[in-house]
Design an enzyme around this catalytic site. Structure first.
Site, PDB file in Angstrom:
ATOM      1  N   HIS A   5      48.485  38.020  43.094  1.00 36.83           N
ATOM      2  CA  HIS A   5      48.854  39.380  42.682  1.00 36.83           C
ATOM      3  C   HIS A   5      47.794  39.963  41.765  1.00 36.83           C
ATOM      4  CE1 HIS A   5      49.808  37.558  38.833  1.00 36.83           C
ATOM      5  NE2 HIS A   5      50.343  36.577  39.535  1.00 36.83           N
ATOM      6  N   HIS A  49      50.681  41.150  36.681  1.00 39.88           N
ATOM      7  CA  HIS A  49      50.740  40.505  35.367  1.00 39.88           C
ATOM      8  C   HIS A  49      49.592  39.517  35.287  1.00 39.88           C
ATOM      9  CE1 HIS A  49      52.726  37.497  37.908  1.00 39.88           C
ATOM     10  NE2 HIS A  49      52.457  36.607  36.976  1.00 39.88           N
TER      11      HIS A  49
HETATM   12 ZN   LIG Z   1      53.609  33.746  40.074  1.00 43.51          ZN
END
Ligand SMILES: [Zn+2]
Length: 274
Positions: free
Chosen positions: A104, A116
């Protein structure tokens, strides 16, 4: 030709919400199966491209998401947490290339599903040598320390752009969804993403064998890490780390010559900040 598949969960097929990736929620069993499927597609592609051994590290949360009873029987799985090399466990075991699956975007990125950097509750920013880093960059630098390149990434479009920015355009990417915000995306169904990931993983290994994969990613020394915490109390606690220096506001800095030490310092500071 040994390949490490370093898997996270936020960038897995269909994932758009924390409820889908945290144990105890009703949707979690569905998405750990989808994570296992994305990893299996990567294993198939890696072997089809010429890998002779594949090992998988489960790097999400407690490292106990991938279903071992369903994993391709040709691979091995590193599960559990904490482990010395955390999200890239086994990169020091004679690996030739690493694939980031289900990754991500870094904290703060626009249109990145569940963006994050390690902890969305504690970290509001990470910089190494004044460059903003996410998990891909940080884990990629640890792999580079062992002279191992990142050859593939899968996740949303923002993650794919991030790995190209860090590791170069020769990296192969599988975009399984298009984020339209932090918590919404246009997602491809598993039948499509399975074929896509397999094809991309195969190409990544072929590239590696023919010298066309990215070079190992390294950062220049001395390495200066700067962590911005969500709350000043967290920065207070993190600055008790020996040799850490409280910078302004909620930032703590740490300098070392070895990315392995930086990696340990980052994780220790986050543990102190809890
Ligand atoms: Zn993760």
């Amino acid at each position: 030709m040994k390949i490490l598949i370093a898997a996270d969960m936020e960038g897995i097929t269909g994932v758009v919400d924390w409820d889908q990736v945290m144990p105890g929620n009703p949707d979690y069993p569905r998405f750990r199966k989808l994570m296992t499927d994305d990893v299996n597609a990567t294993i198939r592609g890696a072997f089809a491209g010429g890998a002779t051994a594949v090992t998988v590290t489960d790097g999400h949360n407690n490292g106990r998401n991938i279903m071992i009873e369903e994993i391709d029987s040709r691979a091995s799985l590193t599960s559990g947490s904490p482990a010395p090399l955390s999200m890239v466990s086994s990169v020091d075991a004679g690996v030739d290339g690493v694939m980031f699956v289900g990754y991500h975007g870094r904290m703060g990125a626009i249109n990145a599903i569940l963006d994050h950097t390690w902890s969305d509750e504690r970290v509001s920013g990470l910089w190494i040598n004044d460059r903003a880093f996410g998990e891909a960059g940080l884990n990629g630098a640890v792999c580079g320390h062992f002279n191992v390149p990142i050859i593939m990434g899968s996740g949303d479009q923002t993650l794919c752009a991030e790995v190209r920015e860090f590791f170069g355009n020769q990296i192969e990417t599988a975009q399984v969804k298009k984020a339209v915000s932090r918590m919404a995306a246009e997602c491809l169904p598993p039948e499509q993403t399975g074929k896509l990931i397999e094809e991309v993983a195969k190409r990544a290994v072929i590239n590696l064998k023919s010298g066309k994969a990215p070079k190992p990613f390294t950062v220049s020394k001395p390495i200066k890490m700067r962590v911005e915490f969500e709350q000043s109390e967290m920065a207070d606690k993190a600055s008790y780390m020996p040799h850490a220096k409280r910078a302004e506001d909620r930032c703590v800095e740490y300098i070392a010559d070895d990315i392995g030490i930086i990696y340990q310092a980052f994780r220790t500071m986050l543990a102190l900040a809890k």
